[in-house]
Design an enzyme around this catalytic site. Structure first.
Site, PDB file in Angstrom:
ATOM      1  N   GLU A  46       0.823  -1.209   0.000  1.00 44.01           N
ATOM      2  CA  GLU A  46       0.000   0.000   0.000  1.00 44.01           C
ATOM      3  C   GLU A  46       0.859   1.262   0.000  1.00 44.01           C
ATOM      4  O   GLU A  46       0.527   2.243  -0.663  1.00 44.01           O
ATOM      5  CB  GLU A  46      -0.959   0.004   1.195  1.00 44.01           C
ATOM      6  N   TYR A 129      -6.325   6.831   4.112  1.00 44.88           N
ATOM      7  CA  TYR A 129      -6.546   5.756   3.147  1.00 44.88           C
ATOM      8  C   TYR A 129      -5.747   4.510   3.502  1.00 44.88           C
ATOM      9  O   TYR A 129      -6.288   3.395   3.522  1.00 44.88           O
ATOM     10  CB  TYR A 129      -6.192   6.186   1.717  1.00 44.88           C
ATOM     11  N   ASP A 147      -9.333   4.717  -2.689  1.00 43.44           N
ATOM     12  CA  ASP A 147      -8.279   5.067  -3.639  1.00 43.44           C
ATOM     13  C   ASP A 147      -8.921   5.568  -4.931  1.00 43.44           C
ATOM     14  O   ASP A 147     -10.142   5.726  -5.014  1.00 43.44           O
ATOM     15  CB  ASP A 147      -7.340   3.880  -3.886  1.00 43.44           C
TER      16      ASP A 147
END
Length: 358
Positions: A46, A129, A147
């Protein structure tokens, strides 16, 4: 009588998860549908995927895991090694935060990542996020990551026509309404995959979409127009002079940039500041790393960052083998590929070599 739109939207997870079970992308950091992935793998991927494509990230992910198989081993690595291994992925603050986060998890959490959004948010470099994505994918928490792919899917599902980035909070709330309590991690990844492969930015493949019947934008024929994005400002162009210095023993002068700021902590070819005004020869010479017979090479190096372009003129000089400098380090030219130079610096080196200054 047709099914109400609200009922269709409430069944999004029921429609999407069976599709994901059949069509989930195979990615090196993922577990199969129905299984939980390694939190270290999820976190690493990520962070790497921020502002970067899956295709670009995969070889870096494999290389990091081969070199540092666990968060504890990454934490113990010299930071300069991590920065060098990151070279080419861009946004180098991510690499500094990655190393700091690994050290925090290893030192303060027994090498175990917190399993909640709130706990993850306390770690270096983990924003809303990333915390939501790790909580959902690694720990199956009912979190709502948002996203670019998920933004697009949600904007079209609910026909949200307010422009981004202003509409982000609306989209995040809408995504939160859709997250199921059963398999929320798979649901998050399914939304990502739907955006990447079906609900594409241009020419969405609505005929293949498992959510087509629930999609308000598709029903109105406006899916391809969403999400609306605010007009981008033109990027300014900055100017710089870089000093390519080759010592007679085959070493090249590099120096390390300050930790804070653009390309922080990375090795660079010494240069002037990057300014919107062009540099005249006298001012540029005052920024040279040492006194030498500087020659301006033909052509320029061009590079684009997120917020600006830069045009770099390269000056070259050859100096005796016993030359020393107060700041910087002499790097063997035949090992320059091991220096972990960021892309713009590799462009400068390539330009110098092509012009015969290697």
């Amino acid at each position: 009588m047709s099914e109400p739109a609200s009922a269709k939207l409430s069944s999004v997870a029921d429609r999407l998860l069976p599709w994901y079970d059949r069509h989930a992308r195979r990615l090196p950091w993922r577990a199969p549908p129905g299984a939980r992935a390694d939190p270290y793998h999820v976190w690493l991927s990520e962070v790497m995927l921020q502002q970067t494509t899956v295709q670009t990230v995969q070889p870096y992910f494999h290389a990091f895991l081969a070199r540092w198989p666990s968060v504890h081993e990454l934490a113990a690595a010299p930071r300069d090694d991590v920065l060098a291994a990151w070279a080419g992925l861009g946004y180098y603050a991510r690499a500094r935060n990655l190393h700091a986060c690994a050290q925090t998890v290893s030192r303060d959490h027994g090498a175990q990542f917190p399993d909640t959004e709130a706990g993850l948010r306390k770690l270096p470099g983990i924003g809303p996020y990333t915390a939501a994505a790790i909580a959902a994918i690694a720990f199956d928490r009912p979190s709502a990551p948002l996203d670019g792919n998920i933004e697009r899917v949600v904007a079209r599902l609910f026909a949200v026509q307010d422009p981004l980035p202003g509409a982000k909070e609306t989209l995040r709330a809408r995504m939160g309404d859709l997250v199921p309590h059963d398999r929320p991690g798979d649901f998050a990844q399914a939304m990502m995959d739907l955006g990447a492969g079906i609900c594409q930015p241009r020419k969405p493949r609505c005929m293949l979409c498992p959510l087509a019947e629930a999609c308000r934008a598709s029903a109105r024929g406006i899916a391809g127009d969403l999400p609306v994005k605010a007009a981008k400002k033109a990027k300014p162009t900055r100017q710089a002079v870089a000093f390519w210095t080759v010592r007679a023993d085959g070493c090249v002068l590099l120096r390390r940039r300050p930790d804070k700021g653009l390309l922080g902590g990375m090795l660079e070819v010494p240069s002037t500041d990057w300014t919107e005004a062009a540099w005249d020869a006298a001012d540029a010479r005052g920024h040279a790393p040492l006194a030498a017979g500087w020659t301006e090479l033909p052509g320029v190096v061009r590079h684009t960052f997120t917020h600006f372009h830069v045009t770099i003129t390269v000056w070259a000089a050859q100096v005796p083998a016993d030359t020393t400098v107060a700041a910087g380090e002499w790097w063997p030219f035949d090992r320059l590929s091991d220096a972990g130079l960021p892309t713009v610096m590799r462009k400068i080196a390539d330009h110098a070599v092509k012009q015969g200054a290697g």
